[in-house]
Design an enzyme around this catalytic site. Structure first.
Site, short mmCIF file in Angstrom:
data_model
loop_
_atom_site.label_atom_id
_atom_site.label_comp_id
_atom_site.label_asym_id
_atom_site.label_seq_id
_atom_site.Cartn_x
_atom_site.Cartn_y
_atom_site.Cartn_z
N SER A 211 5.57 3.83 -9.16
CA SER A 211 5.84 3.20 -7.64
C SER A 211 7.52 3.34 -7.50
O SER A 211 8.10 4.17 -8.02
CB SER A 211 5.62 1.73 -7.91
N ASN A 212 8.17 2.46 -6.80
CA ASN A 212 9.45 2.55 -6.27
C ASN A 212 9.94 0.86 -6.47
O ASN A 212 9.30 0.01 -6.53
CB ASN A 212 9.56 3.05 -4.98
N ARG A 213 11.15 0.90 -6.17
CA ARG A 213 11.93 -0.18 -5.88
C ARG A 213 11.79 -1.56 -4.94
O ARG A 213 12.54 -2.62 -4.83
CB ARG A 213 13.47 -0.18 -6.22
#
Ligand code: CTP
Length: 408
Positions: A211-213
């Site tokens: 995923s990402n931040r």
């Protein structure tokens, strides 16, 4: 609490009637005042037995009207009813609802309700089985037919110790309903707006994902700003870390494919799409049904990845055929050459606008409450925004999209 644009300098007449939930009305009056509204309180005699006028006066800094009226008060009070932006009756007892339904005017509040030119929003509060009583239901149906808005009641423990439907909703929720009531007639009134927010996640196995931040802050702020402008909002969100704004239709998704399916379905009749989500661009080529053990040799040290679908490109294709969404805005999260990359994304993805943000700039990007955006259209820079709250950014983006939709 920060000031809220849709509430700023709005005249709210808060009618308080006799229920133990009066204490929640004090909190509501305080929240509205802090948000920038001008709150005039009108209390029934019964309400003044639960909470004193001085309590409200202390939190609003404005006059409080009670049933000990003089002729001056009466005239002034009716005048307030005529000039208010919204009359909120919270808590609204079964008795007051009955009086409003019948058009009775035996105290200052009910006189004002008859004189009011503005919308009325009532938050019912009643104990026991009162809320279910056919008389209460019939009164509410009649009032609804005449345009009165209702918020709640909620289910839970009541003053008598009974549990059921009848509690006044919490002040923070009521505040959201007040925002919705004031938003009617805003720049996106009658418009359907689709907004994506948060990250997407691509599973590697049942316990791990890529995923990402993104936390969803900017997307949720755009959803709230669109609601404040009167839009019908479909919010398609990955796993976000904040509450979904009240009034938005929430579609919860996890993967990029799920988000793509939800977006393509929702934009079929949409006036605008705000593609704020940080979509995962890659997913594992294979997913394990079981947790991968560190001794599993077949996974080795490398994970094979494949590209996910580009949602905006799918929207572009659909849009060329159907004309919907009428306006599309994307985001470009960049760590270098933000302007050039942003511009090429705008053209490639067939967007009206792209909000370019350098996610490495101080105070901008993932997780923080502020952002720094340059808004581009195919004609060039539309607005170079200073570092400001994500709420303020959202309001500017909504402003530009509404302007395009409204042909101004
Ligand atoms: N986006 C999308 N589908 C994807 C990836 C991104 O629709 N699979 C959207 C984002 O929601 C955003 C815009 O495209 O509105 C730009 O996203 P960004 O991550 O900045 O760009 P990418 O298209 O992923 O390009 P790159 O990885 O080269 O930066």
């Amino acid at each position: 609490m920060d000031s809220i644009t849709v509430l700023k300098n709005k005249r709210i007449l808060l009618g308080v009637t006799g229920s133990i939930a009066c204490y929640k009305a004090v909190d509501l009056a305080s929240k509205l005042t802090q948000a920038g509204a001008l709150v005039d309180v009108s209390m029934s005699g019964a309400a003044a037995q639960f909470v004193t006028p001085l309590t409200f006066r202390s939190v609003t800094g404005r006059p409080v009207f009670t049933d000990m009226w003089s002729l001056d008060d009466h005239v002034r009070h009716v005048g307030l009813g005529e000039t208010a932006d919204l009359l909120v009756i919270a808590p609204a007892t079964a008795h007051t609802l009955a009086k409003l339904a019948q058009g009775l005017a035996d105290n200052l509040l009910t006189v004002t309700a008859l004189a009011a030119r503005c919308p009325i929003l009532a938050a019912p509060a009643m104990d026991g089985g009162m809320y279910q009583h056919p008389a209460v239901q019939a009164n509410m149906t009649l009032l609804r037919e005449r345009g009165t808005l209702f918020a709640g009641p909620a289910e839970g423990r009541m003053a008598s110790g009974l549990t059921g439907l009848g509690r006044m909703i919490e002040p923070s929720e009521l505040l959201a309903h007040i925002r919705l009531a004031l938003a009617r007639g805003g720049s996106l009134h009658g418009r359907h707006v689709v907004i994506t927010a948060g990250p997407t996640q691509e599973a590697l196995d049942p316990v791990r994902f890529i995923s990402n931040r993104s936390t969803g802050k900017q997307g949720l702020a755009v959803a709230q700003a669109a609601l404040d402008a009167g839009a019908r909002v479909t919010l398609i969100a990955g796993p976000v870390r904040q509450p979904i704004p009240i009034g938005a239709e929430h579609v919860a998704v996890t993967t990029t494919q799920e988000m793509a399916d939800a977006v393509c379905a929702a934009v079929k009749d949409a006036d605008a799409l705000f593609m704020v989500a940080a979509v995962a661009d890659f997913r594992p080529e294979t997913q394990s049904d079981q947790k991968i053990k560190k001794t599993d040799q077949e996974w080795g040290l490398a994970i094979g990845l494949e590209r996910t679908l580009d949602i905006l490109s799918a929207v572009k294709e659909q849009r060329e055929k159907t004309g919907f969404p009428r306006v599309a805005l994307g985001f470009a999260a960049e760590t270098q050459n933000a302007f050039e990359y942003g511009r090429s994304k705008l053209l490639r993805k067939g967007l009206n606008y792209i909000a370019v943000n350098d996610v490495t700039a101080a105070g901008a990007g993932f997780g923080v409450d502020t952002n720094k955006i340059i808004l581009l259209s195919s004609a060039g820079v539309v607005e170079k925004m200073p570092l400001q709250s994500k709420t303020a950014v959202a309001e500017r983006l909504v402003h530009h999209v509404a302007k395009t939709l409204n042909g101004r």
